[in-house]
Scaffold this motif. Structure first.
Motif, PDB file in Angstrom:
ATOM      1  N   ALA A  18      43.675  61.307  38.776  1.00  0.00           N
ATOM      2  CA  ALA A  18      43.181  62.011  39.965  1.00  0.00           C
ATOM      3  C   ALA A  18      42.278  61.107  40.785  1.00  0.00           C
ATOM      4  CB  ALA A  18      42.445  63.280  39.554  1.00  0.00           C
ATOM      5  N   VAL A  19      41.360  60.413  40.120  1.00  0.00           N
ATOM      6  CA  VAL A  19      40.435  59.525  40.828  1.00  0.00           C
ATOM      7  C   VAL A  19      41.178  58.346  41.440  1.00  0.00           C
ATOM      8  CG1 VAL A  19      38.551  57.875  40.423  1.00  0.00           C
ATOM      9  CG2 VAL A  19      38.360  60.228  39.606  1.00  0.00           C
ATOM     10  N   ARG A  20      42.145  57.789  40.722  1.00  0.00           N
ATOM     11  CA  ARG A  20      42.935  56.701  41.306  1.00  0.00           C
ATOM     12  C   ARG A  20      43.655  57.171  42.559  1.00  0.00           C
ATOM     13  NH1 ARG A  20      48.554  55.137  38.726  1.00  0.00           N
ATOM     14  NH2 ARG A  20      48.934  57.150  39.757  1.00  0.00           N
ATOM     15  N   ASN A  21      44.233  58.364  42.527  1.00  0.00           N
ATOM     16  CA  ASN A  21      44.979  58.861  43.676  1.00  0.00           C
ATOM     17  C   ASN A  21      44.068  59.173  44.853  1.00  0.00           C
ATOM     18  OD1 ASN A  21      47.388  58.647  42.234  1.00  0.00           O
ATOM     19  ND2 ASN A  21      47.214  60.718  41.409  1.00  0.00           N
ATOM     20  N   ILE A  22      42.874  59.697  44.572  1.00  0.00           N
ATOM     21  CA  ILE A  22      41.897  59.930  45.635  1.00  0.00           C
ATOM     22  C   ILE A  22      41.478  58.601  46.256  1.00  0.00           C
ATOM     23  CG2 ILE A  22      39.531  60.709  46.094  1.00  0.00           C
ATOM     24  CD1 ILE A  22      40.048  62.907  43.951  1.00  0.00           C
ATOM     25  N   ALA A  23      41.253  57.593  45.412  1.00  0.00           N
ATOM     26  CA  ALA A  23      40.866  56.270  45.917  1.00  0.00           C
ATOM     27  C   ALA A  23      41.937  55.695  46.833  1.00  0.00           C
ATOM     28  CB  ALA A  23      40.585  55.326  44.745  1.00  0.00           C
ATOM     29  N   LEU A  26      41.798  57.454  50.149  1.00  0.00           N
ATOM     30  CA  LEU A  26      40.642  57.007  50.929  1.00  0.00           C
ATOM     31  C   LEU A  26      40.894  55.636  51.556  1.00  0.00           C
ATOM     32  CD1 LEU A  26      37.763  58.121  48.533  1.00  0.00           C
ATOM     33  CD2 LEU A  26      38.189  59.028  50.826  1.00  0.00           C
ATOM     34  N   GLU A  27      41.459  54.725  50.769  1.00  0.00           N
ATOM     35  CA  GLU A  27      41.756  53.386  51.305  1.00  0.00           C
ATOM     36  C   GLU A  27      42.754  53.465  52.460  1.00  0.00           C
ATOM     37  OE1 GLU A  27      41.029  50.501  47.430  1.00  0.00           O
ATOM     38  OE2 GLU A  27      42.903  51.636  47.561  1.00  0.00           O
ATOM     39  N   ALA A  28      43.721  54.367  52.357  1.00  0.00           N
ATOM     40  CA  ALA A  28      44.695  54.525  53.430  1.00  0.00           C
ATOM     41  C   ALA A  28      44.051  55.042  54.711  1.00  0.00           C
ATOM     42  CB  ALA A  28      45.809  55.477  52.988  1.00  0.00           C
ATOM     43  N   HIS A  29      42.865  55.647  54.592  1.00  0.00           N
ATOM     44  CA  HIS A  29      42.141  56.163  55.760  1.00  0.00           C
ATOM     45  C   HIS A  29      40.933  55.298  56.119  1.00  0.00           C
ATOM     46  CE1 HIS A  29      44.581  59.767  54.992  1.00  0.00           C
ATOM     47  NE2 HIS A  29      44.343  60.077  56.254  1.00  0.00           N
ATOM     48  N   GLY A  30      40.948  54.059  55.705  1.00  0.00           N
ATOM     49  CA  GLY A  30      39.942  53.105  56.158  1.00  0.00           C
ATOM     50  C   GLY A  30      38.664  53.053  55.355  1.00  0.00           C
ATOM     51  N   GLY A  46      29.091  54.841  61.009  1.00  0.00           N
ATOM     52  CA  GLY A  46      30.549  54.779  60.982  1.00  0.00           C
ATOM     53  C   GLY A  46      31.131  54.072  59.781  1.00  0.00           C
ATOM     54  N   ASP A  47      30.300  53.399  58.983  1.00  0.00           N
ATOM     55  CA  ASP A  47      30.800  52.745  57.771  1.00  0.00           C
ATOM     56  C   ASP A  47      31.442  53.769  56.838  1.00  0.00           C
ATOM     57  OD1 ASP A  47      29.967  50.290  58.616  1.00  0.00           O
ATOM     58  OD2 ASP A  47      28.285  50.115  57.215  1.00  0.00           O
ATOM     59  N   ARG A  48      32.552  53.382  56.246  1.00  0.00           N
ATOM     60  CA  ARG A  48      33.249  54.244  55.286  1.00  0.00           C
ATOM     61  C   ARG A  48      33.472  53.464  53.997  1.00  0.00           C
ATOM     62  NH1 ARG A  48      38.245  56.411  58.966  1.00  0.00           N
ATOM     63  NH2 ARG A  48      37.447  55.202  60.692  1.00  0.00           N
ATOM     64  N   PHE A  49      33.000  53.998  52.894  1.00  0.00           N
ATOM     65  CA  PHE A  49      33.171  53.300  51.622  1.00  0.00           C
ATOM     66  C   PHE A  49      33.117  54.302  50.474  1.00  0.00           C
ATOM     67  CE2 PHE A  49      28.706  53.006  52.914  1.00  0.00           C
ATOM     68  CZ  PHE A  49      28.018  53.493  51.798  1.00  0.00           C
ATOM     69  N   GLY A 246      38.543  68.874  49.581  1.00  0.00           N
ATOM     70  CA  GLY A 246      37.455  68.036  50.062  1.00  0.00           C
ATOM     71  C   GLY A 246      37.951  66.715  50.611  1.00  0.00           C
ATOM     72  N   LEU A 247      38.936  66.113  49.937  1.00  0.00           N
ATOM     73  CA  LEU A 247      39.515  64.856  50.407  1.00  0.00           C
ATOM     74  C   LEU A 247      40.212  65.040  51.751  1.00  0.00           C
ATOM     75  CD1 LEU A 247      40.354  61.890  49.897  1.00  0.00           C
ATOM     76  CD2 LEU A 247      42.351  62.790  48.680  1.00  0.00           C
ATOM     77  N   GLU A 248      41.010  66.107  51.879  1.00  0.00           N
ATOM     78  CA  GLU A 248      41.709  66.362  53.146  1.00  0.00           C
ATOM     79  C   GLU A 248      40.713  66.579  54.283  1.00  0.00           C
ATOM     80  OE1 GLU A 248      45.618  68.477  53.081  1.00  0.00           O
ATOM     81  OE2 GLU A 248      45.617  66.291  53.095  1.00  0.00           O
ATOM     82  N   ALA A 249      39.612  67.255  53.985  1.00  0.00           N
ATOM     83  CA  ALA A 249      38.604  67.513  55.018  1.00  0.00           C
ATOM     84  C   ALA A 249      37.897  66.229  55.424  1.00  0.00           C
ATOM     85  CB  ALA A 249      37.596  68.538  54.516  1.00  0.00           C
ATOM     86  N   LEU A 250      37.540  65.407  54.446  1.00  0.00           N
ATOM     87  CA  LEU A 250      36.820  64.168  54.757  1.00  0.00           C
ATOM     88  C   LEU A 250      37.677  63.234  55.603  1.00  0.00           C
ATOM     89  CD1 LEU A 250      34.248  62.443  54.317  1.00  0.00           C
ATOM     90  CD2 LEU A 250      35.364  61.501  52.278  1.00  0.00           C
ATOM     91  N   THR A 251      38.945  63.112  55.256  1.00  0.00           N
ATOM     92  CA  THR A 251      39.807  62.203  56.012  1.00  0.00           C
ATOM     93  C   THR A 251      40.184  62.768  57.377  1.00  0.00           C
ATOM     94  OG1 THR A 251      41.744  63.076  54.829  1.00  0.00           O
ATOM     95  CG2 THR A 251      40.729  61.083  53.943  1.00  0.00           C
ATOM     96  N   ALA A 252      40.104  64.093  57.542  1.00  0.00           N
ATOM     97  CA  ALA A 252      40.415  64.708  58.840  1.00  0.00           C
ATOM     98  C   ALA A 252      39.204  64.788  59.752  1.00  0.00           C
ATOM     99  CB  ALA A 252      40.977  66.117  58.631  1.00  0.00           C
ATOM    100  N   ALA A 253      38.004  64.758  59.190  1.00  0.00           N
ATOM    101  CA  ALA A 253      36.778  64.920  59.985  1.00  0.00           C
ATOM    102  C   ALA A 253      36.553  63.705  60.888  1.00  0.00           C
ATOM    103  CB  ALA A 253      35.589  65.115  59.059  1.00  0.00           C
TER     104      ALA A 253
END
Length: 432
Positions: A18-23, A26-30, A46-49, A246-253
């Protein structure tokens, strides 16, 4: 949206995957991966990490236009683990006829009977030798075919089985792996399967393997069902559905004045008291480092905490029409009725009137219905992340989740509409 969730659930049979897939998402979204052992360096708007811990927890940040000290942070928390069975060391138990069972121990609080008579596989991580003793190499593994099954005793030998049977965790819950074909395979069946799977992507011998963290997983794919495909059937909805929302929201925000945080902890099902759990100070250290990098003073972190808001996202109990007597008469959330705010007079949840009002207003702003859950006064409830995290970071926050049936079953039931609602309100929260 639902197909993305189903794909994520199928690809994430255990916390590590799950964590690998979330990572990867996240990488695909910068978002860039950083090493917690390295200096954080300069932090800019604006930094994303993101950072991982133990391969099983992950913490993502989008830095706001204003410093943490001035604006605080908006955080969504969930957990990556779900009840299952861990494979013990020296696991193979070869009996009469050469039949091999695996010795397992229960992880968390599963509904044991739901794991029986269904095809299972193994997933987790395997550790091999590295450059030195303190630097072993981790390999993630997910064998994508049915490997074993925990078989029931026939009703002819247990006529009372439908009257309720207490299952023995050491005796009744051992999966059958197969038959020994020759003496070279005796005691080596599991390790041979592991080596075969690892050699699909690496070159590993049996002698390279030092240890493993391996778990049982259902092989039946997640799916929708119902007359209108309005329901979800899958393992690990608790709590991977909240992780993914939460992941979908973070990458869409979008970027905002406030720093956005997604914290996915491990080991909630066993109490959270690990270095990768909500009881660890790891997240507070990361937030302190960000505040210090922005301001040069430790005071900024304490200011940020006072201005922050946390959503602790862990699934809630949906009303089950067959067991109405188990639920509070006036506060029993329904499947498809929207996100659920959870309350408990014994302070098992972080919600209070103020924080519940904040979340209810976020739902209203997002155009999402909102429900409330309180336990029946004669039924003991569980606990979750909110108060455990608040013991190390005194955050204002709310405990909530989507309503599901059969929590901790091998297959849980949720609502398609509720997942969509949750992503909407989470995105609204991050955009505030």
């Amino acid at each position: 949206m639902i197909q993305r969730l189903l794909h994520f659930l199928d690809a994430s049979p255990v916390n590590f995957l799950a964590v690998r897939n979330i990572a990867h998402e996240l990488e695909a979204h910068g978002f860039r991966r950083i090493d917690a052992a390295s200096p954080l360096g300069h932090v800019s708007a604006g930094d994303r990490f993101f950072v991982t811990k133990n391969d099983s927890s992950i913490y993502a940040f989008r830095i706001g236009r204003k410093p943490l000290a001035d604006q605080g942070f908006h955080m969504i928390c969930a957990h990556s683990d779900s009840p299952t069975f861990r494979i013990k060391p020296n696991a193979e138990m070869t009996g009469e006829g050469g039949i091999v069972r695996l010795n397992t121990e229960v992880y968390g609080g599963p509904i044991l009977s739901t794991w029986m008579d269904r095809p299972l596989t193994i997933a987790g991580r395997v550790i091999t030798r590295g450059a030195d003793a303190l630097s072993p190499v981790t390999h993630l593994i997910h064998i994508r075919r049915p490997l074993m099954q925990i078989s029931n005793l026939a009703i002819h030998f247990n006529r009372q089985v439908n009257d309720g049977v207490k299952l023995n965790r050491q005796k009744d819950m051992l999966p059958i792996l197969g038959f020994v074909n020759d003496e070279l395979e005796r005691g080596n069946m599991l390790i041979n399967l592991i080596v075969e799977e690892l050699n699909r992507t690496a070159t590993v011998t049996r002698d390279d393997i030092i240890d493993f963290d391996l778990y049982l997983a259902d092989t039946t794919p997640a799916c929708t069902f119902g007359a209108h495909n309005e329901l979800i059937s899958s393992g690990r909805l608790d709590d991977l559905s909240m992780c993914y929302a939460g992941l979908e929201a973070l990458t869409a925000a979008h970027d905002s004045d406030t720093t956005q945080v997604l914290a996915i902890f491990d080991n909630e099902e066993t109490g959270s008291q690990t270095k990768q759990g909500a009881g660890s100070p790891f997240l507070s250290y990361l937030l302190q480092r960000i505040a210090l990098a922005q301001s040069g003073t430790a005071e900024a972190y304490y200011q940020a905490v006072e201005r922050a808001f946390m959503i602790s996202a862990d699934n809630a109990h949906a009303f089950h029409p067959n067991y109405a007597e188990k639920y509070d008469p006036t506060n029993h959330p329904m499947l498809g009725g929207g996100p659920v705010i959870k309350f408990n007079a014994a302070q098992k949840y972080a919600s209070d009137a103020v924080t519940a009002a904040v979340f209810a207003e976020l739902c209203r702003k997002a155009g999402v219905p909102c429900q409330r859950f309180v336990n029946h006064s004669e039924v003991a409830g569980g606990s979750t992340l909110g108060n455990i995290l608040a013991s190390s970071i005194p955050l204002r926050g709310v405990d909530m989740g989507n309503a599901i049936l059969a929590m901790h079953s091998c297959r849980e039931t949720g609502s398609v509409a509720d997942h969509e609602y949750c992503v909407k309100v989470f995105t609204t929260f991050y955009n505030e």
